[in-house]
Design an enzyme around this catalytic site. Structure first.
Site, PDB file in Angstrom:
ATOM      1  N   LEU A 245      41.587  32.375  39.371  1.00  0.00           N
ATOM      2  CA  LEU A 245      40.970  32.793  38.114  1.00  0.00           C
ATOM      3  C   LEU A 245      41.979  33.334  37.119  1.00  0.00           C
ATOM      4  CD1 LEU A 245      37.671  34.518  39.339  1.00  0.00           C
ATOM      5  CD2 LEU A 245      38.030  32.139  38.628  1.00  0.00           C
ATOM      6  N   HIS A 246      43.069  33.909  37.607  1.00  0.00           N
ATOM      7  CA  HIS A 246      44.030  34.519  36.675  1.00  0.00           C
ATOM      8  C   HIS A 246      44.719  33.500  35.761  1.00  0.00           C
ATOM      9  CE1 HIS A 246      46.718  34.234  40.466  1.00  0.00           C
ATOM     10  NE2 HIS A 246      47.174  33.305  39.648  1.00  0.00           N
ATOM     11  N   HIS A 247      44.556  32.219  36.024  1.00  0.00           N
ATOM     12  CA  HIS A 247      45.171  31.212  35.162  1.00  0.00           C
ATOM     13  C   HIS A 247      44.389  30.961  33.866  1.00  0.00           C
ATOM     14  CE1 HIS A 247      46.939  30.113  39.133  1.00  0.00           C
ATOM     15  NE2 HIS A 247      47.988  29.861  38.386  1.00  0.00           N
ATOM     16  N   GLU A 274      42.513  38.244  44.058  1.00  0.00           N
ATOM     17  CA  GLU A 274      43.248  38.345  42.805  1.00  0.00           C
ATOM     18  C   GLU A 274      44.139  39.591  42.791  1.00  0.00           C
ATOM     19  OE1 GLU A 274      43.720  36.604  40.119  1.00  0.00           O
ATOM     20  OE2 GLU A 274      42.351  34.955  40.538  1.00  0.00           O
TER      21      GLU A 274
END
Length: 338
Positions: A245-247, A274
């Site tokens: 998700l951090h992308h 994460e």
């Protein structure tokens, strides 16, 4: 006034150290390439014997080992060097937890260039290199899968044990499976589980190879393609969403999590791993600093707080979101329930 007089004088040391911080990167890279840590683990504890073992000059070995001691990677007593505990665990090639190979991804030219153009990224609000890193079948993710696997071995086992506490899983979706270690760890904890791994086709070859080597080929299935577009299937007990998700920005994450929600059976869980900073976004240091990595290297990625991840999951339809207690490597495990 007396208190002011007793204060240490201000110096530009912090500036000096920050500007020269690249030296620590290069010193660590050199030590890994020369096998300095492994040499010391083998009993070579002075500059002369380390130099002989590493095919280096004695002056070079002494200078490098002193520098590594200054930065806490080694200890020194007289002329004898020893490994700091974390160096012994993670930087000795004989250790099962060795992670030195991760430099093959973490120090790739593209990642270095992203940081070299950081001022441009700050102006733009995203990587100055564009979004090619997220293009289909990008070879950089094969390098990531091969180089980063050792870093995830311990974390994947911790995560799998924690998830098993919530009940047995039978059908598991492994998003952005990469090297496959998180799915494989879940398969170890759940003897009846079948893992369905999603990633680019070239990357899945790495996961396939690892699953076969570890004896899980018959329970490891491949779904090549984009996690945003490929047919995921349905009826999953558990979805693994590890360091993915951090992308992306929050709206994109929410859209993606709706796909995961639809793929889970009622009562199913989404396990999100994460880097999770505190609400102040400056602590703990490593998770908080990961936002800078995302700024330099992705168009819109970020390190999300638990509250932000909870909002993303709930907007995607999940009913309950929890922060699991254990530290998972340098990350945290967030569990969203359908």
């Amino acid at each position: 006034m007396a208190a002011i007089a007793q204060q240490q004088p201000l110096t530009p040391e912090r500036f000096f150290n920050a500007v020269n911080a690249y030296q620590q990167t290069e010193a660590l890279k050199a030590a890994i390439e020369l096998e300095i840590f492994t040499a010391i683990a083998e009993g070579n504890t002075n500059a002369a014997t380390i130099a002989k073992r590493c095919s280096a000059s004695e002056r070079g070995a002494r200078t490098l080992c002193d520098f590594l001691t200054i930065h806490g990677f080694l200890t020194k007593e007289g002329s004898q060097y020893d490994l700091a505990p974390d160096s012994a665990l993670f930087l000795n090639r004989h250790s099962p937890a060795y992670v030195g190979g991760a430099i093959e991804f973490m120090l790739t030219p593209r990642l270095r260039e992203g940081n070299a153009r950081l001022a441009d990224a700050v102006r733009k609000g995203g990587s100055a290199l564009g979004d090619d890193v997220l293009e289909p079948d990008n070879h950089i993710w094969v390098k990531f899968a091969e180089a980063m696997m050792p870093l995830t071995r311990m974390a994947s086992e911790i995560m799998a044990v924690e998830l098993r506490k919530g009940g047995e899983s039978h059908k598991v979706l492994d998003i952005a499976a990469s090297h496959g270690m998180y799915g494989i760890a879940v398969a170890k904890q759940n003897p009846a589980a079948h893992i369905h791994a999603v990633d680019w086709e070239n990357v899945l070859e790495v996961a396939k190879r690892n699953a076969r080597a570890m004896g899980f080929a018959d329970r490891h299935h491949l779904i090549p393609g984009s996690a945003f577009e490929v047919e995921l299937g349905s009826g999953y007990d558990l979805a693994l969403i590890t360091n993915f998700l951090h992308h992306f920005d929050a709206p994109t994450c929410t859209t993606f999590m709706r796909r995961v929600h639809a793929a889970l059976k009622p009562g199913g869980r989404a396990a999100i791993l994460e880097f999770v900073p505190n609400p102040d976004r400056v602590t703990p240091p490593a998770p908080a600093a990961f936002s800078m990595t995302m700024l330099a290297n992705t168009p819109s990625g970020d390190a999300y707080t638990f509250a932000e991840l909870e909002t993303i999951a709930k907007h995607a339809g999940f009913s309950r979101v929890e922060l699991a207690p254990p530290q998972v490597g340098m990350g945290r495990l967030v569990i969203a329930y359908r």
